[in-house]
Design a protein around this motif. Structure first.
Motif, PDB file in Angstrom:
ATOM      1  N   TYR A  40      83.508  28.452 113.552  1.00  0.00           N
ATOM      2  CA  TYR A  40      82.802  27.204 113.851  1.00  0.00           C
ATOM      3  C   TYR A  40      82.551  26.428 112.563  1.00  0.00           C
ATOM      4  CZ  TYR A  40      79.093  24.006 115.311  1.00  0.00           C
ATOM      5  OH  TYR A  40      78.336  22.892 115.546  1.00  0.00           O
ATOM      6  N   HIS A  43      79.805  20.087 114.633  1.00  0.00           N
ATOM      7  CA  HIS A  43      79.815  19.399 115.926  1.00  0.00           C
ATOM      8  C   HIS A  43      80.251  17.954 115.720  1.00  0.00           C
ATOM      9  CE1 HIS A  43      78.268  17.617 119.694  1.00  0.00           C
ATOM     10  NE2 HIS A  43      78.557  18.810 120.188  1.00  0.00           N
ATOM     11  N   PHE A 149      82.153  20.901 120.086  1.00  0.00           N
ATOM     12  CA  PHE A 149      82.023  21.984 119.124  1.00  0.00           C
ATOM     13  C   PHE A 149      83.389  22.213 118.468  1.00  0.00           C
ATOM     14  CE2 PHE A 149      78.613  22.496 122.148  1.00  0.00           C
ATOM     15  CZ  PHE A 149      77.530  22.882 121.369  1.00  0.00           C
ATOM     16  N   PHE A 151      86.035  24.059 115.972  1.00  0.00           N
ATOM     17  CA  PHE A 151      86.404  25.331 115.365  1.00  0.00           C
ATOM     18  C   PHE A 151      87.708  25.161 114.599  1.00  0.00           C
ATOM     19  CE2 PHE A 151      83.653  26.411 118.837  1.00  0.00           C
ATOM     20  CZ  PHE A 151      83.007  27.589 118.483  1.00  0.00           C
ATOM     21  N   CYS A 312      79.084  32.259 114.698  1.00  0.00           N
ATOM     22  CA  CYS A 312      77.936  31.496 115.188  1.00  0.00           C
ATOM     23  C   CYS A 312      77.356  32.107 116.451  1.00  0.00           C
ATOM     24  CB  CYS A 312      78.317  30.041 115.446  1.00  0.00           C
ATOM     25  SG  CYS A 312      79.435  29.779 116.834  1.00  0.00           S
ATOM     26  N   VAL A 323      74.417  29.503 112.643  1.00  0.00           N
ATOM     27  CA  VAL A 323      75.732  29.645 112.025  1.00  0.00           C
ATOM     28  C   VAL A 323      75.582  30.518 110.790  1.00  0.00           C
ATOM     29  CG1 VAL A 323      77.698  28.423 111.038  1.00  0.00           C
ATOM     30  CG2 VAL A 323      76.323  27.338 112.835  1.00  0.00           C
TER      31      VAL A 323
END
Length: 431
Positions: A40, A43, A149, A151, A312, A323
């Motif tokens: 992650y 955002h 989100f 990644f 996360c 995180v």
């Protein structure tokens, strides 16, 4: 270190302390786990406009997440290919239409392509070209987004994000579904805690149902005494989410622990929002957006910590995300983000902030208990008092299902599942 030596450190019901204390193993983890897995990075709401950026780490690699001029999100190594300087300072900001290196003023488009260098005449007849990829900011190998989100994986090959997440994917979807408008956004800043312990200790604790009654006794006992002696038996939200750690053994035994391939897991919720005016208003907003039946289905997925290994942990019920950033064998940076559910009231968001402050902030009366025992674990494992770390609780009693394992509420199956993934990444799976 040979793969067979690494495999010998992990057994079905215990692990060797070296996995927490050996710097050489930490170095391999950065290469083989954080250099391969989906990690992650941030955002989408953190970079709302073209030119907005957010910096972070993937393992030890500094990267920058940026919104390109076409609206796409890019993730680039935060490094100028000229002298190697980090192009942007740690944190967030706005780059404008171009990144500009602070050292020699090389400029780059938001997708990383080199756009200009000073003293162009000095590069004549040298083989240098603005179009040569080696002189551009390097993008990470793979990037994927799910409901905002973001990644990344530093590996060119491997499973896609959705396949990798498996059953943990539902926690991300539920996080966004809980917003009446179907979207969430980072709000309220970020809190950071430097823990003096190995990153795996933190992850193991998240779904450890055996520790709350012991580790958090001081905080839940004080909360209950306050309710009894000062509030006439009435439990405000702030104390409700503390005293829940003191539930009896039967409560913890009744929870479900569900683990998935690649090290992911979740446990059932242990704190539920009270039935108050804020909750009733929120439920009404959700029902207006989705209908009664769909709203009920969304709220019935009531998970506590979901572990998305190795980076996360979202908590969907109270809209937060923790995180981890491994720093060294005995240092772990934990970042705590709060999210706003779009379409909800300010009062609802303030309750999210309250939960984070009370349970997971640096000044929390709850987190301080955890951070202290993490440090004690790290220090104790460095001693000569023994070589093995037990994971025996309910070992051999987990129920396999396609894609994972199901454990009883007091099982240490989440820890064993994480080391099943660890062993696979590190070289050789352990039976």
């Amino acid at each position: 270190m040979a793969d067979d030596m690494l495999a010998a450190l992990v057994r079905p019901d215990k692990v060797h302390k070296r996995v927490y204390t050996d710097p050489a193993i930490f170095d391999l983890e950065m290469e083989r786990i954080f250099g391969q897995a989906w990690i992650y990075v941030g955002h989408a709401s953190q970079v709302p406009k073209p030119g907005d950026y957010w910096t972070t780490l993937i393992g030890r690699e500094p990267v920058v997440m940026v919104r390109d001029r076409d609206g796409a999100i890019r993730v680039l190594y935060n490094r100028c290919p000229h002298k190697g300087a980090k192009l942007v300072a740690d944190g967030c900001g706005h780059a404008g239409p171009l990144f500009r290196c602070p050292y020699h003023a090389w400029t780059f488009a938001l997708d990383g392509r080199l756009r200009g260098v000073p003293f162009r005449q000095g590069y004549a007849d040298t083989g240098f070209s603005l179009d040569d990829p080696q002189f551009s900011m390097r993008p990470v190998a793979r990037i994927a987004e799910r409901r905002g989100f973001v990644f990344c994986s530093l590996a060119e090959d491997g499973p896609g994000l959705e396949e990798y997440l498996g059953g943990a994917l539902a926690s991300i979807d539920n996080f966004a579904d809980r917003a009446p408008e179907g979207e969430v956004e980072v709000a309220g800043g970020v809190m950071r805690v430097m823990q003096h312990s190995n990153w795996k200790i933190f992850f193991e604790n998240l779904n450890d149902t055996g520790h709350p009654q012991a580790t958090h006794e001081s905080s839940f006992a004080a909360a209950r005494r306050t309710v009894r002696e000062k509030l006439g038996g009435k439990t405000p939200f702030q104390l409700h989410i503390i005293e829940g750690n003191g539930e009896p053994n039967s409560f913890w035994e009744s929870l479900e622990l569900r683990c998935y391939d690649h090290g992911h897991s979740y446990m059932d919720a242990i704190f539920n929002a009270p039935t108050d005016a804020i909750s009733l208003e929120y439920r009404g907003q959700l029902e207006a957006a989705y209908g009664v039946e769909r709203a009920q289905a969304i709220l019935s997925m009531n998970r506590h910590n979901t572990i998305i290994y190795p980076s996360c942990s979202p908590h969907t019920g109270f809209q937060q995300l923790r995180v981890i950033r491994p720093i060294s064998i005995d240092r772990t940076l934990v970042e705590i983000f709060t999210f706003r559910l779009k379409g909800t009231s300010d009062a609802f968001f303030q309750r999210t902030i309250s939960y984070t402050n009370i349970v997971n902030s640096p000044s929390s009366t709850v987190m301080v208990d955890d951070v202290e025992v993490y440090r004690r674990c790290q220090e104790g494992m460095a001693s000569d008092g023994g070589d093995w770390i037990s994971q025996h609780r309910m070992a051999g009693h987990d129920t396999p299902f396609e894609g994972g394992l199901l454990g009883a509420g007091i099982s240490e199956v989440p820890m064993r599942n994480q080391f099943r993934a660890w062993a696979s990444y590190m070289g050789e799976a352990v039976a």
